[in-house]
Write a protein that holds these residues in place. Structure first.
Motif, mmCIF file in Angstrom:
data_model
loop_
_atom_site.group_PDB
_atom_site.id
_atom_site.type_symbol
_atom_site.label_atom_id
_atom_site.label_comp_id
_atom_site.label_asym_id
_atom_site.label_seq_id
_atom_site.Cartn_x
_atom_site.Cartn_y
_atom_site.Cartn_z
ATOM 1 N N MET A 1 0.823 -1.196 0.000
ATOM 2 C CA MET A 1 0.000 0.000 0.000
ATOM 3 C C MET A 1 0.869 1.262 0.000
ATOM 4 N N GLN A 2 1.932 1.242 0.788
ATOM 5 C CA GLN A 2 2.826 2.404 0.831
ATOM 6 C C GLN A 2 3.496 2.635 -0.516
ATOM 7 N N PHE A 3 3.787 1.561 -1.221
ATOM 8 C CA PHE A 3 4.417 1.678 -2.529
ATOM 9 C C PHE A 3 3.495 2.401 -3.511
ATOM 10 N N VAL A 4 2.219 2.078 -3.484
ATOM 11 C CA VAL A 4 1.236 2.717 -4.374
ATOM 12 C C VAL A 4 1.137 4.201 -4.042
ATOM 13 N N ILE A 5 1.107 4.544 -2.768
ATOM 14 C CA ILE A 5 1.037 5.954 -2.359
ATOM 15 C C ILE A 5 2.294 6.699 -2.813
ATOM 16 N N LEU A 6 3.431 6.060 -2.709
ATOM 17 C CA LEU A 6 4.689 6.669 -3.145
ATOM 18 C C LEU A 6 4.687 6.923 -4.650
ATOM 19 N N ILE A 7 4.209 5.969 -5.423
ATOM 20 C CA ILE A 7 4.132 6.129 -6.880
ATOM 21 C C ILE A 7 3.181 7.270 -7.235
ATOM 22 N N VAL A 8 2.034 7.327 -6.605
ATOM 23 C CA VAL A 8 1.065 8.403 -6.855
ATOM 24 C C VAL A 8 1.678 9.752 -6.497
ATOM 25 N N ALA A 9 2.413 9.820 -5.413
ATOM 26 C CA ALA A 9 3.068 11.070 -5.011
ATOM 27 C C ALA A 9 4.094 11.498 -6.050
ATOM 28 N N PHE A 10 4.891 10.544 -6.561
ATOM 29 C CA PHE A 10 5.879 10.872 -7.592
ATOM 30 C C PHE A 10 5.209 11.379 -8.869
ATOM 31 N N ILE A 11 4.114 10.759 -9.244
ATOM 32 C CA ILE A 11 3.383 11.197 -10.442
ATOM 33 C C ILE A 11 2.843 12.612 -10.237
ATOM 34 N N ALA A 12 2.304 12.892 -9.064
ATOM 35 C CA ALA A 12 1.774 14.230 -8.780
ATOM 36 C C ALA A 12 2.882 15.275 -8.822
ATOM 37 N N VAL A 13 4.024 14.978 -8.228
ATOM 38 C CA VAL A 13 5.156 15.909 -8.242
ATOM 39 C C VAL A 13 5.634 16.132 -9.672
ATOM 40 N N TYR A 14 5.737 15.065 -10.448
ATOM 41 C CA TYR A 14 6.156 15.166 -11.850
ATOM 42 C C TYR A 14 5.196 16.067 -12.628
ATOM 43 N N TYR A 15 3.904 15.875 -12.401
ATOM 44 C CA TYR A 15 2.909 16.687 -13.101
ATOM 45 C C TYR A 15 3.047 18.162 -12.739
ATOM 46 N N PHE A 16 3.104 18.480 -11.459
ATOM 47 C CA PHE A 16 3.110 19.877 -11.031
ATOM 48 C C PHE A 16 4.444 20.577 -11.260
ATOM 49 N N LEU A 17 5.544 19.852 -11.304
ATOM 50 C CA LEU A 17 6.843 20.494 -11.484
ATOM 51 C C LEU A 17 7.330 20.485 -12.924
ATOM 52 N N ILE A 18 6.830 19.564 -13.754
ATOM 53 C CA ILE A 18 7.346 19.464 -15.118
ATOM 54 C C ILE A 18 6.258 19.672 -16.168
ATOM 55 N N LEU A 19 5.223 18.868 -16.148
ATOM 56 C CA LEU A 19 4.219 18.911 -17.215
ATOM 57 C C LEU A 19 3.387 20.188 -17.215
ATOM 58 N N ARG A 20 2.905 20.590 -16.067
ATOM 59 C CA ARG A 20 2.033 21.765 -15.996
ATOM 60 C C ARG A 20 2.736 23.045 -16.453
ATOM 61 N N PRO A 21 3.951 23.360 -15.952
ATOM 62 C CA PRO A 21 4.627 24.571 -16.433
ATOM 63 C C PRO A 21 4.942 24.517 -17.935
ATOM 64 N N GLU A 22 5.276 23.330 -18.436
ATOM 65 C CA GLU A 22 5.570 23.191 -19.864
ATOM 66 C C GLU A 22 4.330 23.486 -20.702
ATOM 67 N N ASN A 23 3.189 22.954 -20.290
ATOM 68 C CA ASN A 23 1.941 23.214 -21.012
ATOM 69 C C ASN A 23 1.562 24.685 -20.951
ATOM 70 N N LYS A 24 1.830 25.333 -19.823
ATOM 71 C CA LYS A 24 1.534 26.756 -19.677
ATOM 72 C C LYS A 24 2.382 27.575 -20.643
ATOM 73 N N LYS A 25 3.660 27.237 -20.777
ATOM 74 C CA LYS A 25 4.545 27.946 -21.701
ATOM 75 C C LYS A 25 4.092 27.752 -23.141
ATOM 76 N N LYS A 26 3.687 26.531 -23.483
ATOM 77 C CA LYS A 26 3.197 26.271 -24.843
ATOM 78 C C LYS A 26 1.954 27.103 -25.137
ATOM 79 N N LYS A 27 1.059 27.194 -24.161
ATOM 80 C CA LYS A 27 -0.174 27.962 -24.331
ATOM 81 C C LYS A 27 0.146 29.447 -24.533
#
Length: 119
Positions: A1-27
């Motif tokens: 269970m902790q492993f799943v929470i850790l993976i979800v946390a990494f995905i959330a951090v990746y989204y907010f630190l990398i994908l979201r700012p990149e999409n904002k710049k493209k827009k």
């Protein structure tokens, strides 16, 4: 269970630190390309400054210097729209001045009320 929470946390951090700012710049870049108009002063990625004289699909024609040298460039090469930047700066300065005027007016009214109250 902790492993799943850790993976979800990494995905959330990746989204907010990398994908979201990149999409904002493209827009923002897409909005810049779509907002170009004849007469705008622009600066290219290479540092060329000029005035737009014609827009043809994905290319623009700019005029540089007093010699009226014309160059055809791709829209993706535009770094800034100087005309829009100047207009934005002017609007911000006007807004700041209005806010300052309102604050001064309130301060003046407050001091006048205090003077009337003291009498």
């Amino acid at each position: 269970m902790q492993f799943v929470i850790l993976i979800v946390a990494f995905i959330a951090v990746y989204y907010f630190l990398i994908l979201r700012p990149e999409n904002k710049k493209k827009k923002e870049a897409e909005e810049l390309k779509n907002s170009l108009a004849v007469g705008d002063k622009i600066t290219t990625i290479g540092g060329i400054v000029g005035k737009i004289v014609d827009i043809k699909g994905e290319t623009i024609v700019i005029e540089t210097s007093a010699d009226r040298v014309r160059m055809e460039l791709q829209k993706w090469s535009i770094m800034t729209n100087n005309t829009a930047e100047e207009a934005r700066a002017k609007a911000q300065a006007e807004a700041r001045q209005k806010a300052k005027d309102r604050a001064d007016k309130k301060k003046k009214e407050k001091t006048e009320k205090k003077k009337k109250k003291d009498k």
